[in-house]
Design a protein around this motif. Structure first.
Motif, PDB file in Angstrom:
ATOM      1  N   ARG A 117      12.616  71.443  32.331  1.00  0.00           N
ATOM      2  CA  ARG A 117      12.399  72.570  31.826  1.00  0.00           C
ATOM      3  C   ARG A 117      10.972  71.936  31.452  1.00  0.00           C
ATOM      4  O   ARG A 117      10.998  71.305  30.425  1.00  0.00           O
ATOM      5  N   LYS A 118       9.824  73.323  31.800  1.00  0.00           N
ATOM      6  CA  LYS A 118       8.419  73.293  31.243  1.00  0.00           C
ATOM      7  C   LYS A 118       8.296  73.886  29.184  1.00  0.00           C
ATOM      8  O   LYS A 118       9.629  74.765  29.469  1.00  0.00           O
ATOM      9  N   LYS A 119       8.019  73.312  28.504  1.00  0.00           N
ATOM     10  CA  LYS A 119       7.746  73.301  27.525  1.00  0.00           C
ATOM     11  C   LYS A 119       6.352  74.864  26.726  1.00  0.00           C
ATOM     12  O   LYS A 119       5.436  74.906  27.763  1.00  0.00           O
ATOM     13  N   LYS A 120       7.274  75.782  26.588  1.00  0.00           N
ATOM     14  CA  LYS A 120       5.592  77.277  26.419  1.00  0.00           C
ATOM     15  C   LYS A 120       4.664  76.385  25.742  1.00  0.00           C
ATOM     16  O   LYS A 120       5.401  75.560  24.726  1.00  0.00           O
ATOM     17  N   ASN A 121       4.123  76.913  25.621  1.00  0.00           N
ATOM     18  CA  ASN A 121       2.710  76.573  24.880  1.00  0.00           C
ATOM     19  C   ASN A 121       3.343  77.366  23.037  1.00  0.00           C
ATOM     20  O   ASN A 121       3.420  78.232  23.321  1.00  0.00           O
ATOM     21  N   ALA A 122       2.944  76.055  22.291  1.00  0.00           N
ATOM     22  CA  ALA A 122       3.102  76.755  21.370  1.00  0.00           C
ATOM     23  C   ALA A 122       1.663  77.079  20.480  1.00  0.00           C
ATOM     24  O   ALA A 122       1.324  76.927  21.056  1.00  0.00           O
ATOM     25  N   ALA A 123       2.091  78.400  19.967  1.00  0.00           N
ATOM     26  CA  ALA A 123       0.976  78.841  19.169  1.00  0.00           C
ATOM     27  C   ALA A 123       0.197  77.799  17.746  1.00  0.00           C
ATOM     28  O   ALA A 123       1.082  77.035  17.517  1.00  0.00           O
ATOM     29  N   PRO A 124      -1.147  77.666  17.838  1.00  0.00           N
ATOM     30  CA  PRO A 124      -1.360  76.527  16.986  1.00  0.00           C
ATOM     31  C   PRO A 124      -1.209  77.159  15.467  1.00  0.00           C
ATOM     32  O   PRO A 124      -0.773  78.477  15.118  1.00  0.00           O
ATOM     33  N   SER A 125      -0.812  76.563  14.899  1.00  0.00           N
ATOM     34  CA  SER A 125       0.084  76.186  13.644  1.00  0.00           C
ATOM     35  C   SER A 125      -1.378  76.603  12.323  1.00  0.00           C
ATOM     36  O   SER A 125      -1.099  75.486  11.735  1.00  0.00           O
ATOM     37  N   TYR A 126      -2.508  76.624  12.919  1.00  0.00           N
ATOM     38  CA  TYR A 126      -3.916  76.784  12.009  1.00  0.00           C
ATOM     39  C   TYR A 126      -4.844  77.769  12.455  1.00  0.00           C
ATOM     40  O   TYR A 126      -4.711  78.538  13.401  1.00  0.00           O
ATOM     41  N   LEU A 127      -5.538  78.007  11.234  1.00  0.00           N
ATOM     42  CA  LEU A 127      -6.539  78.591  11.368  1.00  0.00           C
ATOM     43  C   LEU A 127      -7.953  78.613  11.008  1.00  0.00           C
ATOM     44  O   LEU A 127      -8.116  77.434  10.176  1.00  0.00           O
TER      45      LEU A 127
ATOM     46  N   GLU B 258      -8.001  72.608   4.747  1.00  0.00           N
ATOM     47  CA  GLU B 258      -9.387  71.306   5.416  1.00  0.00           C
ATOM     48  C   GLU B 258     -10.553  71.649   5.551  1.00  0.00           C
ATOM     49  O   GLU B 258     -10.674  72.152   6.348  1.00  0.00           O
ATOM     50  N   PRO B 259     -11.797  70.956   4.413  1.00  0.00           N
ATOM     51  CA  PRO B 259     -12.432  71.056   6.054  1.00  0.00           C
ATOM     52  C   PRO B 259     -13.428  70.420   6.325  1.00  0.00           C
ATOM     53  O   PRO B 259     -12.369  69.677   7.025  1.00  0.00           O
ATOM     54  N   LEU B 260     -14.390  71.556   7.148  1.00  0.00           N
ATOM     55  CA  LEU B 260     -14.547  70.761   8.863  1.00  0.00           C
ATOM     56  C   LEU B 260     -15.974  70.765   8.578  1.00  0.00           C
ATOM     57  O   LEU B 260     -16.442  71.900   7.339  1.00  0.00           O
ATOM     58  N   GLU B 261     -16.560  70.358   9.411  1.00  0.00           N
ATOM     59  CA  GLU B 261     -17.639  70.997   9.741  1.00  0.00           C
ATOM     60  C   GLU B 261     -17.849  71.071  11.325  1.00  0.00           C
ATOM     61  O   GLU B 261     -17.667  71.573  12.139  1.00  0.00           O
ATOM     62  N   GLY B 262     -19.561  72.124  10.655  1.00  0.00           N
ATOM     63  CA  GLY B 262     -19.650  72.686  11.897  1.00  0.00           C
ATOM     64  C   GLY B 262     -19.595  74.622  11.882  1.00  0.00           C
ATOM     65  O   GLY B 262     -19.840  74.904  10.358  1.00  0.00           O
ATOM     66  N   GLU B 263     -19.583  75.342  12.723  1.00  0.00           N
ATOM     67  CA  GLU B 263     -19.304  76.682  12.792  1.00  0.00           C
ATOM     68  C   GLU B 263     -17.807  77.027  11.996  1.00  0.00           C
ATOM     69  O   GLU B 263     -17.811  77.981  11.536  1.00  0.00           O
ATOM     70  N   ALA B 264     -17.020  76.243  12.179  1.00  0.00           N
ATOM     71  CA  ALA B 264     -15.710  76.475  10.953  1.00  0.00           C
ATOM     72  C   ALA B 264     -15.927  76.129   9.834  1.00  0.00           C
ATOM     73  O   ALA B 264     -16.231  74.838  10.048  1.00  0.00           O
ATOM     74  N   ILE B 265     -15.536  76.061   8.543  1.00  0.00           N
ATOM     75  CA  ILE B 265     -16.135  75.908   7.615  1.00  0.00           C
ATOM     76  C   ILE B 265     -14.498  74.988   6.902  1.00  0.00           C
ATOM     77  O   ILE B 265     -15.232  73.908   6.679  1.00  0.00           O
ATOM     78  N   LEU B 266     -13.359  75.512   7.053  1.00  0.00           N
ATOM     79  CA  LEU B 266     -11.867  75.016   6.625  1.00  0.00           C
ATOM     80  C   LEU B 266     -11.125  75.328   8.319  1.00  0.00           C
ATOM     81  O   LEU B 266     -11.237  76.364   8.811  1.00  0.00           O
ATOM     82  N   ARG B 267     -10.939  74.016   7.967  1.00  0.00           N
ATOM     83  CA  ARG B 267      -9.248  74.944   8.618  1.00  0.00           C
ATOM     84  C   ARG B 267      -7.587  74.796   7.523  1.00  0.00           C
ATOM     85  O   ARG B 267      -7.553  73.969   6.833  1.00  0.00           O
ATOM     86  N   ILE B 268      -7.384  76.481   7.888  1.00  0.00           N
ATOM     87  CA  ILE B 268      -5.947  76.778   7.003  1.00  0.00           C
ATOM     88  C   ILE B 268      -5.398  76.270   7.685  1.00  0.00           C
ATOM     89  O   ILE B 268      -5.168  77.335   8.867  1.00  0.00           O
ATOM     90  N   HIS B 269      -4.140  75.361   7.583  1.00  0.00           N
ATOM     91  CA  HIS B 269      -3.175  74.452   8.001  1.00  0.00           C
ATOM     92  C   HIS B 269      -1.685  76.174   7.638  1.00  0.00           C
ATOM     93  O   HIS B 269      -1.607  75.778   6.247  1.00  0.00           O
ATOM     94  N   TYR B 270      -1.394  76.531   8.315  1.00  0.00           N
ATOM     95  CA  TYR B 270      -0.440  77.829   8.000  1.00  0.00           C
ATOM     96  C   TYR B 270       1.008  77.647   8.435  1.00  0.00           C
ATOM     97  O   TYR B 270       1.286  76.257   9.419  1.00  0.00           O
ATOM     98  N   LEU B 271       2.371  77.570   8.012  1.00  0.00           N
ATOM     99  CA  LEU B 271       3.511  77.339   8.144  1.00  0.00           C
ATOM    100  C   LEU B 271       3.746  78.041   9.022  1.00  0.00           C
ATOM    101  O   LEU B 271       4.057  79.944   8.862  1.00  0.00           O
ATOM    102  N   SER B 272       4.578  77.882  10.973  1.00  0.00           N
ATOM    103  CA  SER B 272       4.937  78.391  11.531  1.00  0.00           C
ATOM    104  C   SER B 272       6.020  78.824  11.613  1.00  0.00           C
ATOM    105  O   SER B 272       7.127  78.023  10.818  1.00  0.00           O
ATOM    106  N   GLU B 273       6.762  80.202  11.771  1.00  0.00           N
ATOM    107  CA  GLU B 273       8.221  80.098  12.166  1.00  0.00           C
ATOM    108  C   GLU B 273       8.856  78.885  13.377  1.00  0.00           C
ATOM    109  O   GLU B 273       8.035  78.411  14.057  1.00  0.00           O
TER     110      GLU B 273
END
Length: 161
Positions: free
Chosen positions: A4-14, A146-161
């Motif tokens: 069985r193949k795993k479905k691609n999980a949605a990212p848990s960050y923004l 978490e702070p990032l460098e480049g165009e994206a300034i922050l990565r927001i890790h959220y709790l995924s369902e």
């Protein structure tokens, strides 16, 4: 397992890009202690070169200060919210120099114009145009920021369902 193949999980960050063009300033350098101490939450500030605020992601307007129009709270589909606060103490202008293009409850798309502000009007009145962009503290759906460098300034890790 068992073929069985795993479905691609949605990212848990923004990845949060800046909703304004201009120079990125560390939040610690903002003159208002509520922001610089990070009591309001993690984030960054922008010294804007244009008086325009755009949506940093698809979502909805959780709240806009209807009379003063100086602050917008935008919510991502994950439930994560981001506060965009134009200038320091600009609530005192009571909306002068601000033009909202959205209302509380509106759905928005990444890059959509949310707000325009007249940088000269704000500066002439003696207020800073430095604009904090903050992930408000205390959001139960957020695991970390978490702070990032480049165009994206922050990565927001959220709790995924």
């Amino acid at each position: 397992m068992f073929g069985r193949k795993k479905k691609n999980a949605a990212p848990s960050y923004l990845d949060l890009i800046s909703p304004l063009s201009g120079k990125i300033i560390p939040l610690e350098e903002v003159e208002d202690e509520a922001f610089s101490s990070k009591a309001m939450g993690e984030g960054f500030a922008v010294l804007p070169d244009l008086g325009k605020v755009t949506a940093p992601f698809d979502g909805n307007i959780a709240h806009i200060m209807e009379k003063s129009k100086h602050a917008i709270l935008i919510e991502h589909t994950s439930g994560a919210q981001v506060l965009i606060h134009v200038g320091m103490n600009t609530v005192a202008l009571k909306g002068e120099g601000f033009k909202a293009h959205v209302r509380s409850g509106d759905k928005v798309k990444k890059g959509q114009l949310l707000l325009e502000f007249d940088m000269e009007t704000i500066s002439r009145a003696g207020y800073s145009i430095l604009t904090p962009v903050v992930v408000p503290a205390g959001q139960e759906c957020i695991r970390s920021v978490e702070p990032l460098e480049g165009e994206a300034i922050l990565r927001i890790h959220y709790l995924s369902e």
